[in-house]
Each structure stands twice: as C-alpha cells, then as structure tokens.
Scaffold this motif. Sequence first.
Motif, PDB file in Angstrom:
ATOM      1  N   TRP A 123      59.384  22.356  11.820  1.00 45.13           N
ATOM      2  CA  TRP A 123      59.451  23.373  12.867  1.00 45.13           C
ATOM      3  C   TRP A 123      58.102  23.970  13.239  1.00 45.13           C
ATOM      4  CZ3 TRP A 123      63.485  21.962  14.945  1.00 45.13           C
ATOM      5  CH2 TRP A 123      64.643  21.668  14.238  1.00 45.13           C
ATOM      6  N   TYR A 124      57.192  24.051  12.300  1.00 45.20           N
ATOM      7  CA  TYR A 124      55.878  24.632  12.607  1.00 45.20           C
ATOM      8  C   TYR A 124      54.833  23.551  12.859  1.00 45.20           C
ATOM      9  CZ  TYR A 124      57.939  29.080  11.344  1.00 45.20           C
ATOM     10  OH  TYR A 124      58.744  30.188  11.317  1.00 45.20           O
ATOM     11  N   LYS A 125      54.734  22.619  11.931  1.00 47.23           N
ATOM     12  CA  LYS A 125      53.734  21.557  12.085  1.00 47.23           C
ATOM     13  C   LYS A 125      54.026  20.675  13.297  1.00 47.23           C
ATOM     14  CE  LYS A 125      51.527  17.762   9.553  1.00 47.23           C
ATOM     15  NZ  LYS A 125      51.511  17.002   8.264  1.00 47.23           N
TER      16      LYS A 125
ATOM     17  N   ALA B  22      53.543  39.713  16.211  1.00 45.62           N
ATOM     18  CA  ALA B  22      54.517  39.284  15.207  1.00 45.62           C
ATOM     19  C   ALA B  22      55.817  38.861  15.876  1.00 45.62           C
ATOM     20  CB  ALA B  22      54.784  40.414  14.216  1.00 45.62           C
ATOM     21  N   ILE B  23      56.352  37.728  15.399  1.00 47.11           N
ATOM     22  CA  ILE B  23      57.641  37.220  15.870  1.00 47.11           C
ATOM     23  C   ILE B  23      58.490  36.969  14.634  1.00 47.11           C
ATOM     24  CG2 ILE B  23      58.843  35.415  17.159  1.00 47.11           C
ATOM     25  CD1 ILE B  23      56.194  34.873  18.633  1.00 47.11           C
ATOM     26  N   ALA B  24      59.525  37.788  14.444  1.00 42.55           N
ATOM     27  CA  ALA B  24      60.346  37.686  13.241  1.00 42.55           C
ATOM     28  C   ALA B  24      61.347  36.528  13.291  1.00 42.55           C
ATOM     29  CB  ALA B  24      61.093  38.996  12.999  1.00 42.55           C
ATOM     30  N   LEU B  25      61.505  35.912  14.440  1.00 45.39           N
ATOM     31  CA  LEU B  25      62.424  34.784  14.602  1.00 45.39           C
ATOM     32  C   LEU B  25      61.779  33.500  14.093  1.00 45.39           C
ATOM     33  CD1 LEU B  25      63.356  35.656  18.296  1.00 45.39           C
ATOM     34  CD2 LEU B  25      64.620  36.321  16.236  1.00 45.39           C
ATOM     35  N   GLY B  26      62.625  32.483  13.801  1.00 47.76           N
ATOM     36  CA  GLY B  26      62.025  31.187  13.516  1.00 47.76           C
ATOM     37  C   GLY B  26      62.520  30.444  12.298  1.00 47.76           C
ATOM     38  N   HIS B  27      63.769  30.648  11.855  1.00 43.71           N
ATOM     39  CA  HIS B  27      64.232  29.945  10.658  1.00 43.71           C
ATOM     40  C   HIS B  27      64.327  28.439  10.877  1.00 43.71           C
ATOM     41  CE1 HIS B  27      66.241  29.260   6.851  1.00 43.71           C
ATOM     42  NE2 HIS B  27      67.149  28.546   7.492  1.00 43.71           N
TER      43      HIS B  27
ATOM     44  N   GLY C 223      65.499  25.125  14.134  1.00 43.67           N
ATOM     45  CA  GLY C 223      65.405  24.658  15.502  1.00 43.67           C
ATOM     46  C   GLY C 223      66.119  25.509  16.523  1.00 43.67           C
ATOM     47  N   ALA C 224      67.134  26.268  16.109  1.00 39.69           N
ATOM     48  CA  ALA C 224      67.830  27.142  17.052  1.00 39.69           C
ATOM     49  C   ALA C 224      66.858  28.130  17.684  1.00 39.69           C
ATOM     50  CB  ALA C 224      68.964  27.885  16.345  1.00 39.69           C
ATOM     51  N   ALA C 225      65.802  28.480  16.955  1.00 36.12           N
ATOM     52  CA  ALA C 225      64.741  29.325  17.504  1.00 36.12           C
ATOM     53  C   ALA C 225      63.628  28.475  18.110  1.00 36.12           C
ATOM     54  CB  ALA C 225      64.178  30.242  16.424  1.00 36.12           C
ATOM     55  N   HIS C 226      63.069  27.563  17.334  1.00 35.24           N
ATOM     56  CA  HIS C 226      61.858  26.845  17.740  1.00 35.24           C
ATOM     57  C   HIS C 226      62.054  25.985  18.986  1.00 35.24           C
ATOM     58  CE1 HIS C 226      59.374  27.855  14.175  1.00 35.24           C
ATOM     59  NE2 HIS C 226      60.563  27.964  13.604  1.00 35.24           N
ATOM     60  N   GLU C 227      63.286  25.536  19.227  1.00 34.03           N
ATOM     61  CA  GLU C 227      63.547  24.708  20.403  1.00 34.03           C
ATOM     62  C   GLU C 227      64.105  25.508  21.568  1.00 34.03           C
ATOM     63  OE1 GLU C 227      66.056  21.718  18.683  1.00 34.03           O
ATOM     64  OE2 GLU C 227      64.352  20.446  18.135  1.00 34.03           O
ATOM     65  N   LEU C 228      64.184  26.829  21.401  1.00 37.48           N
ATOM     66  CA  LEU C 228      64.678  27.722  22.446  1.00 37.48           C
ATOM     67  C   LEU C 228      63.536  28.070  23.406  1.00 37.48           C
ATOM     68  CD1 LEU C 228      67.309  29.376  23.183  1.00 37.48           C
ATOM     69  CD2 LEU C 228      66.234  31.288  21.969  1.00 37.48           C
ATOM     70  N   LYS C 229      63.794  27.982  24.706  1.00 35.81           N
ATOM     71  CA  LYS C 229      62.748  28.238  25.702  1.00 35.81           C
ATOM     72  C   LYS C 229      62.170  29.654  25.575  1.00 35.81           C
ATOM     73  CE  LYS C 229      62.817  24.236  27.718  1.00 35.81           C
ATOM     74  NZ  LYS C 229      61.641  23.312  27.572  1.00 35.81           N
ATOM     75  N   ALA C 230      63.036  30.626  25.310  1.00 37.48           N
ATOM     76  CA  ALA C 230      62.551  32.008  25.191  1.00 37.48           C
ATOM     77  C   ALA C 230      61.588  32.139  24.018  1.00 37.48           C
ATOM     78  CB  ALA C 230      63.726  32.961  25.021  1.00 37.48           C
ATOM     79  N   TYR C 231      61.902  31.501  22.895  1.00 36.00           N
ATOM     80  CA  TYR C 231      61.015  31.544  21.728  1.00 36.00           C
ATOM     81  C   TYR C 231      59.689  30.855  22.048  1.00 36.00           C
ATOM     82  CZ  TYR C 231      59.109  30.390  17.130  1.00 36.00           C
ATOM     83  OH  TYR C 231      58.278  30.241  16.054  1.00 36.00           O
ATOM     84  N   GLN C 232      59.762  29.714  22.692  1.00 35.32           N
ATOM     85  CA  GLN C 232      58.542  28.966  22.999  1.00 35.32           C
ATOM     86  C   GLN C 232      57.627  29.761  23.929  1.00 35.32           C
ATOM     87  OE1 GLN C 232      60.056  25.214  24.472  1.00 35.32           O
ATOM     88  NE2 GLN C 232      60.518  24.462  22.422  1.00 35.32           N
ATOM     89  N   ARG C 233      58.232  30.452  24.879  1.00 34.19           N
ATOM     90  CA  ARG C 233      57.406  31.291  25.766  1.00 34.19           C
ATOM     91  C   ARG C 233      56.809  32.461  25.003  1.00 34.19           C
ATOM     92  NH1 ARG C 233      58.953  32.938  31.846  1.00 34.19           N
ATOM     93  NH2 ARG C 233      57.886  30.952  32.173  1.00 34.19           N
ATOM     94  N   LEU C 234      57.603  33.073  24.115  1.00 35.66           N
ATOM     95  CA  LEU C 234      57.085  34.171  23.293  1.00 35.66           C
ATOM     96  C   LEU C 234      55.888  33.704  22.466  1.00 35.66           C
ATOM     97  CD1 LEU C 234      60.355  35.853  21.954  1.00 35.66           C
ATOM     98  CD2 LEU C 234      58.598  36.974  23.339  1.00 35.66           C
ATOM     99  N   LEU C 235      56.008  32.518  21.878  1.00 32.75           N
ATOM    100  CA  LEU C 235      54.930  32.008  21.034  1.00 32.75           C
ATOM    101  C   LEU C 235      53.667  31.768  21.851  1.00 32.75           C
ATOM    102  CD1 LEU C 235      53.880  30.997  18.331  1.00 32.75           C
ATOM    103  CD2 LEU C 235      54.926  28.771  18.821  1.00 32.75           C
ATOM    104  N   ARG C 236      53.795  31.126  22.984  1.00 25.94           N
ATOM    105  CA  ARG C 236      52.619  30.872  23.821  1.00 25.94           C
ATOM    106  C   ARG C 236      52.023  32.184  24.336  1.00 25.94           C
ATOM    107  NH1 ARG C 236      52.065  25.453  26.058  1.00 25.94           N
ATOM    108  NH2 ARG C 236      51.279  26.330  28.015  1.00 25.94           N
ATOM    109  N   ASN C 237      52.892  33.120  24.708  1.00 25.32           N
ATOM    110  CA  ASN C 237      52.396  34.426  25.153  1.00 25.32           C
ATOM    111  C   ASN C 237      51.652  35.149  24.035  1.00 25.32           C
ATOM    112  OD1 ASN C 237      53.569  33.993  27.633  1.00 25.32           O
ATOM    113  ND2 ASN C 237      55.202  35.494  27.382  1.00 25.32           N
ATOM    114  N   ALA C 238      52.196  35.058  22.813  1.00 29.32           N
ATOM    115  CA  ALA C 238      51.576  35.732  21.669  1.00 29.32           C
ATOM    116  C   ALA C 238      50.190  35.173  21.395  1.00 29.32           C
ATOM    117  CB  ALA C 238      52.463  35.605  20.441  1.00 29.32           C
ATOM    118  N   VAL C 239      50.070  33.856  21.438  1.00 32.12           N
ATOM    119  CA  VAL C 239      48.769  33.218  21.201  1.00 32.12           C
ATOM    120  C   VAL C 239      47.791  33.571  22.315  1.00 32.12           C
ATOM    121  CG1 VAL C 239      47.578  30.986  21.118  1.00 32.12           C
ATOM    122  CG2 VAL C 239      49.668  31.337  19.774  1.00 32.12           C
ATOM    123  N   SER C 240      48.266  33.550  23.546  1.00 31.77           N
ATOM    124  CA  SER C 240      47.409  33.898  24.680  1.00 31.77           C
ATOM    125  C   SER C 240      46.916  35.340  24.571  1.00 31.77           C
ATOM    126  CB  SER C 240      48.182  33.697  25.986  1.00 31.77           C
ATOM    127  OG  SER C 240      47.398  34.063  27.090  1.00 31.77           O
TER     128      SER C 240
END
Length: 252
Positions: free
Chosen positions: A58-60, A222-227, A229-246
Amino acid sequence: MISNTLLICKASHRLPSIVIIGLLFLVTAFNGAVADTYKKPIRVLIVGGGSSHDFDRWYKKVDTQTLEKRKFSEVRYTDNTDSIAHYLQDTDVLYLTNNQPIPNKEARKAIFEFARQGKGIVLGHAALWYNWQDWPEYNQKLVSGGSRGHDPYGKFQVNIVDSKHPLTRKIKSFSLEDELYYFKSDASGPGIKVLAEAVNPEKGERFPSVFIINHPEARIAAIALGHDGAAHELKAYQRLLRNAVSWAAASQ
C-alpha cells in the motif's frame, strides 16, 4: 510565449478585439499548462515497515504510484530506518508511515533537524500511533499527540471541516472502510488544526482524521487513514495525499 504574443499583436489590426483577447488567453493557458507539466518533481522519501499493515503493497507500491503520477513526485521508499539520515539530504518531503522502531540516534536527530530547517513532513496512519516509549519527543513535538486505540475495521464517515485549506480543497466528505483512529492532541505539544474528522457510526464520537501540526518551523500534515486498499485506492485519499505533499513542500 513572447513570440506567440507578438504574432497576435502584429495581426491585431485585422482581428476584432474580442478575438484577440481570446487568443491571448489560450496562449497564456497553453504556456501555463506546459510549465506545470515540466516543473521539477517533489522529492519524497517514504519510510515504511512494521507490523499489522502491508507496507510494501500500500505504501511502497500504491502510494508511490499515486505520488509519481504525471511526474508530480520522485519517490524513494525505504524500510531500513538506519538509512533515513542519508536519504534526507536529497529529500523535499519526508513521508513517515512506519510503526517499526527508529532506534538509530542519528536517524532521530536527522528527522528533527529536517523539521527545524522548515522542510515538509507527512505523517500517515501507523506513524500517528504512540509507537515508541523510548522516544516521547516524536509524539509530543512532531505529532502533537497520537492514538492508543481504534475502532474495529469497518465503515465510517469522514467529514471535511475546513474546505478552504489546500489539503482539503475541492474534496467532499466521504465514507470508507478503515481503522478509525482515536487520535488525541497533546496539550504540551504545538497543537493541531483539524481539517477533517472521522465519525464513529454508533456513538457519533469525532476524532481528527486529517490535520496539520502547528510546528514552529516545519510544515507537517497528518492523514490518519490508510490501513489497506479501501483507503489507498480511494480517489479522495489519493487527492488528500498529493495535496498534503504539495502543501508540505511549499515551504521550500
């Protein structure tokens, strides 16, 4: 862009003004799109490894794909915590996801120095736990709290409470299956600003799910979600992650 604009200007005596304005807008938009496409990718170091989660999957794999899409980032992944200090020399944003120990004193020192220099840090899921009793400074100063428990894996709602912040902009409230972390802020830490809350479906209790830490130098998200694929493959999570890094990288 200058040469294209000059050509339009030379032809201006033969074209209606509204057409000229439209052409100038298209040229500007085109050049802006090109510049965005070829801008320098954000260098991200993901630190994973530990128990109870499939860090490699999920992370790598998945988070790396999310971040490297359209050359947004260049990602390096490691589960060797002894290598953190070495890799941070060429890193813009440190993305901590691990719950395995970081016993190396140089690695711990390098993380705090990275923050002191005003760099960007993203804390994901397992890294928001109280993992290390021998390193309380991590939770107090970098996380400003932590979680010591969570609901059984299941479905819950995540409500956006600040839609104007860059992390949550254009993201609507959503639901997913995950572990609902009981994150609690530490009053002795720098404090947090909550951007989204997770809601317990039975009791209605609310806990910080997406937030920033009010660190005096660094930008820490910080994003507390992510156990899984239900999180990591979710569009909302992916946008949150990219936004957080940006957002975290924007301080540099």
